[in-house]
Design an enzyme around this catalytic site. Structure first.
Site, short mmCIF file in Angstrom:
data_model
loop_
_atom_site.label_atom_id
_atom_site.label_comp_id
_atom_site.label_asym_id
_atom_site.label_seq_id
_atom_site.Cartn_x
_atom_site.Cartn_y
_atom_site.Cartn_z
N ALA A 1 39.18 39.52 45.68
CA ALA A 1 40.12 39.40 44.56
C ALA A 1 40.45 40.76 43.95
O ALA A 1 41.56 40.96 43.45
CB ALA A 1 39.55 38.47 43.50
N CYS B 1 29.79 43.29 36.95
CA CYS B 1 30.30 44.65 37.11
C CYS B 1 29.86 45.56 35.99
O CYS B 1 29.74 46.77 36.16
CB CYS B 1 31.83 44.63 37.17
SG CYS B 1 32.49 43.35 38.22
#
Lengths: 98, 458
Positions: free
Chosen positions: B128, B382
């Site tokens: 993605a 992340c």
């Protein structure tokens, strides 16, 4: 997945359906991974319960051949999971032992 | 944070001890853990010690937004393409190529079917993040002569925000729409931000940190009214909520394999054909995927993603019912025993598998470290190495103290009731323990309003 198609024209006998159910549950127990083992058991029971009132012979036999295909996948994957089982069990497996 | 440290630690020890391994188990991480020095990672039949933390068993996994386990049915579809059918799908001169090509095209149809698109509109990518990069930068670069403005939201995924920042450096203008305290975008603000030179609206479907679902149909209508391409990051929505590209009027959609029980390293970009949306490729080369994404299509991964999508379509209703029940169980279980628990983001417009909670009067990192038997995260994987509170929660207007104590519980297809019950028990114990030693909690019980205390020095 990848339903084997080619559903036989005659519906399976009750004994055959029960045998498939038992084989699926037996295979489920062979998964070394806690989550996959529990899922396979749960999904089997729920799918058979969902289909228990099917009466149309064609839909019974297509559900049966779908179940057969799932059993073959489960049997192969139970072996794969056994080959790569981690040394350390899930905390969930340890919990049930005590 | 802990998981990231463990991963990097494992990676380092793997590198260091690579030569010691027996050839049979050389690529197994469990073997790697067994031969590393006891100071770092040590594994024996009674438990694991990583970074000085001793764990009796593998933690129960409640971090489905970071990634999901591969479904055994997906792996079963993939394995033949690792073992015997290893052809390059672009080889047109032999059977190996033909069978790989056929499998990739089947997968393309499976992905397209889940989102109501045509297989011709699907481009396979590495994930993605790559899709978001192609969409945001690719569209703007292609139409740069006339279009200089992009609209997005403050709560987008880092890769969209970072692509936007990149565009800003090239002279494009970006509007970062604020969101309400429920995490939803204000449609009137969106409408009023549109300019004649707006080239793209990029708004995600399901937020990765707080799980809120944006009003896609309404946003799509506004974009259609002004004839602006609409891009959406649907990585967290694929296979979990019904998606239809026509109903939402999206021109581009980013999809990921490993969030739907598929393999990591594969994604798909939906690119509308009518009216046609064009992008400048990020990757140049052999012209695969109609020149939009050159590079050999990884057949096993693509097959896995296709199988995962087909499975998700079949299982969506069953999974949804179960995950909703588990979410209720988790929230009610925690709330029955703890006060001061706040759900971050809208409760009504939310994907049930994502429950982001803040616990008042405890410190988030201590809570996470105390929950070593539960694999959860404070937000996005992340940014989990950073101690800063999440920018998503700050955009919602969550107070700094509450933003610091957020935990995201991710429930998935394979989560069990017993796991949820165990997670409740551990969370409640840990929060109670931390509150017992918290001076803040004591002050609150004494009736002091801690909101009036100034924490930062100026």
């Amino acid at each position: 997945m990848a339903s084997l198609g080619a559903s036989s024209s005659s519906a399976p006998a009750r004994a055959e359906v029960l045998a498939l159910f038992r084989s699926l549950l037996r295979t489920a127990r062979k998964f070394t991974d806690y989550n996959i083992r529990e899922y396979t058991k749960r999904r089997t029971v729920d799918a058979f319960r969902h289909n228990q009132n099917l009466s149309e012979p064609s839909s019974v036999s297509s559900a049966y051949s779908e179940g057969k295909a799932q059993l073959e996948i489960a049997q192969r994957q139970a072996v794969v999971y056994q080959l790569y089982a981690p040394k350390i069990k899930s905390v969930m497996d340890l919990k049930t032992h005590h | 944070m802990a998981s990231k440290l463990i991963a990097s630690n494992l990676r380092q020890t793997l590198k260091r001890t690579a030569s010691v391994f027996s050839p049979v188990r050389s690529n197994s991480t469990s073997a790697a853990a067994a031969v590393t020095s006891p100071a770092e990672t040590f594994e024996d039949p009674n438990g694991i010690t990583i970074k000085g933390v001793r764990i009796a068993g593998r933690p129960l996994y409640l971090d489905m937004q970071a990634t999901s386990p591969v479904d055994p049915r997906v792996l079963d579809a993939m394995l033949p393409f690792y073992v015997t059918q290893y052809g390059n799908p672009h080889s047109r001169t032999h059977m190996y190529g033909w069978e790989a090509d056929q499998a990739a095209e089947t997968a393309r149809a499976q992905v397209a079917d889940l989102i109501g698109a045509s297989p011709k509109e699907i481009v396979f990518t590495s994930g993605a993040t790559e899709c978001n990069n192609i969409s945001v930068k690719g569209v703007m670069h292609f139409y740069k002569e006339k279009k200089r403005h992009v609209i997005t939201t403050q709560t987008e995924h880092k890769c969209v925000l970072d692509s936007c920042r990149h565009l800003q450096q090239e002279g494009f203008e970006i509007t970062y729409l604020p969101v309400g305290s429920d995490g939803l975008v204000d449609l009137e603000k969106l409408r009023s931000s549109i300019r004649p030179d707006t080239g793209l609206v990029s708004i995600m479907v399901v937020n990765n940190e707080i799980g809120v679902i944006q009003p896609m149909e309404e946003i799509g209508k506004i974009c259609k009214e002004f004839n602006i391409p609409f891009h959406t990051d649907a990585a967290q929505a694929l296979g979990k909520i019904p998606i239809n590209v026509d109903k939402w009027n999206v021109s581009l959609m980013s999809l990921s394999g490993h969030k739907v029980y598929g393999p990591k390293g594969v994604g798909a970009l939906y690119l509308r054909r009518r009216p046609r949306i064009r992008v400048e490729p990020q990757m140049n080369g052999g012209g695969q995927e109609r020149g939009i994404r050159s590079g050999t299509v990884p057949t096993p991964l693509v097959v896995g993603m296709g199988a995962a999508c087909e499975l998700a379509k079949k299982e969506m209703e069953y999974d949804e019912k179960r995950i909703t029940a588990l979410q209720d169980r988790l929230l009610n279980g925690i709330r029955a025993k703890l006060e001061g628990v706040v759900v971050n983001g809208s409760m009504e417009r939310r994907y049930a598998g994502n429950l982001n909670l803040s616990f008042a009067y405890v410190e988030g990192e201590s809570l996470l470290m105390g929950l070593k038997e539960v694999a959860v995260s404070s937000g996005s994987a992340c940014t989990s190495a950073s101690l800063e509170p999440s920018y998503v929660l700050r955009a919602l207007g969550v107070d700094e103290d509450m933003a610091h104590t957020s935990i995201r519980f991710g429930i998935g297809r394979f989560t069990t009731e017993a796991e949820v019950d165990h997670a409740i028990e551990l969370t409640v114990n840990q929060v109670e323990k931390l509150r017992e030693m918290s001076p803040l909690y004591e002050m609150v019980k004494e009736g002091i309003n801690i909101k009036e205390i100034q924490w930062t020095q100026h």
